[in-house]
Write a protein that holds these residues in place. Structure first.
Motif, PDB file in Angstrom:
ATOM      1  N   TYR A 198     -15.225 -77.957 -43.771  1.00  0.00           N
ATOM      2  CA  TYR A 198     -14.237 -78.022 -42.388  1.00  0.00           C
ATOM      3  C   TYR A 198     -14.619 -77.111 -41.380  1.00  0.00           C
TER       4      TYR A 198
ATOM      5  N   VAL B  98       0.590 -64.718 -53.728  1.00  0.00           N
ATOM      6  CA  VAL B  98      -0.154 -63.893 -52.929  1.00  0.00           C
ATOM      7  C   VAL B  98      -1.626 -63.551 -53.390  1.00  0.00           C
TER       8      VAL B  98
ATOM      9  N   LEU C 226       5.753 -67.990 -54.536  1.00  0.00           N
ATOM     10  CA  LEU C 226       4.428 -67.938 -53.704  1.00  0.00           C
ATOM     11  C   LEU C 226       3.536 -67.206 -54.500  1.00  0.00           C
TER      12      LEU C 226
ATOM     13  N   VAL D 121      -0.581 -59.947 -45.215  1.00  0.00           N
ATOM     14  CA  VAL D 121       0.208 -61.095 -45.996  1.00  0.00           C
ATOM     15  C   VAL D 121       1.628 -60.496 -46.344  1.00  0.00           C
TER      16      VAL D 121
ATOM     17  N   ASN E 270      -4.272 -67.881 -36.144  1.00  0.00           N
ATOM     18  CA  ASN E 270      -3.372 -68.547 -37.270  1.00  0.00           C
ATOM     19  C   ASN E 270      -2.226 -68.978 -36.736  1.00  0.00           C
TER      20      ASN E 270
ATOM     21  N   ARG F 206      -8.161 -65.343 -53.450  1.00  0.00           N
ATOM     22  CA  ARG F 206      -8.753 -67.297 -53.138  1.00  0.00           C
ATOM     23  C   ARG F 206      -9.963 -67.009 -52.743  1.00  0.00           C
TER      24      ARG F 206
ATOM     25  N   GLY G   7     -13.360 -67.788 -50.754  1.00  0.00           N
ATOM     26  CA  GLY G   7     -13.606 -67.950 -49.323  1.00  0.00           C
ATOM     27  C   GLY G   7     -12.765 -67.421 -48.281  1.00  0.00           C
ATOM     28  N   ASP G   8     -11.473 -66.704 -48.869  1.00  0.00           N
ATOM     29  CA  ASP G   8     -10.889 -65.787 -47.935  1.00  0.00           C
ATOM     30  C   ASP G   8     -11.649 -64.595 -47.238  1.00  0.00           C
TER      31      ASP G   8
ATOM     32  N   ASN H 172      -1.336 -75.710 -48.125  1.00  0.00           N
ATOM     33  CA  ASN H 172      -2.465 -74.498 -48.083  1.00  0.00           C
ATOM     34  C   ASN H 172      -2.215 -73.201 -47.369  1.00  0.00           C
ATOM     35  N   ASN H 173      -1.410 -73.261 -46.478  1.00  0.00           N
ATOM     36  CA  ASN H 173      -1.166 -72.183 -45.631  1.00  0.00           C
ATOM     37  C   ASN H 173      -0.129 -71.243 -45.977  1.00  0.00           C
TER      38      ASN H 173
END
Ligand code: UD1
Length: 340
Positions: free
Chosen positions: A150, A217, A215, A272, A179, A295, A297-298, A198-199
């Motif tokens: 992406y 985190v 949720l 967050v 964002n 997660r 790739g963050d 995803n967001n």
């Protein structure tokens, strides 16, 4: 003045159509409705009093795309949103992303070249900077190797546009979003992810309304003040307004060079946990969340240096975090009440 908005029934696209119409532009939307609904044009009409024209077809179809431009060669500018955007899915299905995001862009540029349509605003992302070496991140920061297919489509798309500009009369502006969150104040349009979001913010509001249990985190062991990652959240309406300014800048021939790049962020980063706490404050309810592992790739933290956009576009993000999450919450409640 006629503007083509691709992906105009999507999240950022629909908010941009509203702002364009508010400024008197005539809007044509092209969308294949793969991740949105035709009803959005009715919502837009409720907000602005004007129903935008919607043509439903896939911009991956070269003949249809060029044919569209031939029928509409009086278009003054294109704002190109239509693209797939799920990072995780792009890792699973890279060719789906490369084909959709790149072929549609090439078809649009060919349609523009063949019909003399000169101006394109491209929906890019701060993901092109990866984890920047310096914060805040300005437009001069180096492009880092993309973390996902992406992200790579955003980098390659900017290159495709630049190379096309060098070889033609086309001019372009790439807007690199940080964002985007929040929704229109009427709560008639907003972010509506397909399936599990995803967001962060749609996951928060869907948890609060009871669609999701909890949720997660993703990590609190990052080197940030509270251990959770930091992002530059920007209200989607502030973002939409920048598109109107950008397309107008091209039409008015105010560009300093044929390809310009602007960061669209507030310049302020929030963690967050800060976003969660802002949500709890404005909604008056506790959010069920749990800290889990990171997660993949963050990045740790990123926020924009918006000073170039502020100066050159005469644009500034005006809405703060509380207003952003309050509008997202209002939208979630209104949408669920209407779609029980
Ligand atoms: C992501 C993409 C980015 C894309 C943008 C818009 C990645 C690495 N980046 O940005 O390329 O342009 O979306 O679609 O995916 N979070 C949670 N729990 C959740 C969801 C998110 O803790 O359920 C955290 C994330 O770890 C992150 C923050 O919230 O720290 C923001 O996440 P998200 O909204 O997905 O945006 P980005 O990852 O910044």
């Amino acid at each position: 003045m006629k503007i083509l908005v691709t992906g105009g029934t999507g999240y950022i696209g629909s908010h941009t159509v509203v702002e364009l119409q508010n400024k008197g532009f005539e809007v044509l939307i092209v969308d294949n409705l793969s991740n949105s609904s035709a009803e959005i044009v009715e919502k837009i009409k409720k907000i602005t009093g004007i129903k935008p024209v919607l043509e439903v077809f896939d911009l991956g179809d070269r003949e249809k795309t060029v044919g569209f431009f031939k029928r509409n060669s009086d278009i003054k500018g294109v704002i190109h949103f239509a693209a797939f955007k799920a990072v995780g899915e792009s890792v699973e299905k890279p060719l789906k992303y490369y084909r959709n995001n790149l072929v549609s862009l090439m078809n649009i540029l060919e349609g523009m070249s063949e019909t003399g349509v000169q101006n394109i605003v491209f929906s890019s992302s701060c993901t092109v900077y990866g984890q920047p070496d310096e914060l805040p991140v300005s437009e001069k920061a180096p492009i880092k190797k993309a973390e996902s297919p992406y992200g790579n489509t955003k980098q390659i798309s900017e290159d495709i546009i630049l190379d096309t500009i060098k070889a033609s009369d086309i001019q372009g502006i790439a807007l690199r979003y940080f964002n985007p969150i929040g929704a229109h104040e009427t709560a008639l349009i907003g972010e509506l992810p397909l399936g599990v979001p995803n967001n962060l913010v749609p996951f928060i509001t869907q948890t609060a309304i009871g669609i999701r249990d909890q949720l997660k985190v993703f990590g609190n062991d990052y080197p940030t003040p509270d251990g959770t990652p930091i992002r530059d959240y920007i209200h989607v309406v502030d973002l939409a307004k920048a598109h109107v300014i950008a397309v107008n800048r091209m039409i008015m021939n105010s560009m300093k060079k044929p390809f310009e790049v602007f960061n669209l962020g507030t310049g302020k980063g929030y963690s967050v946990l800060e976003v969660i706490h802002a949500f709890e404050k404005v909604s008056g309810q506790k959010l069920n969340y749990k800290i889990v592992g990171r997660r993949e790739g963050d990045i740790i933290q990123v926020w924009a240096d918006p000073s170039f956009s502020n100066k050159e576009l005469g644009w500034k993000a005006e809405k703060g975090l509380d207003e952003m999450v309050a509008s997202a919450w209002k939208w979630e409640k209104a949408y669920r009440a209407e779609n029980k």
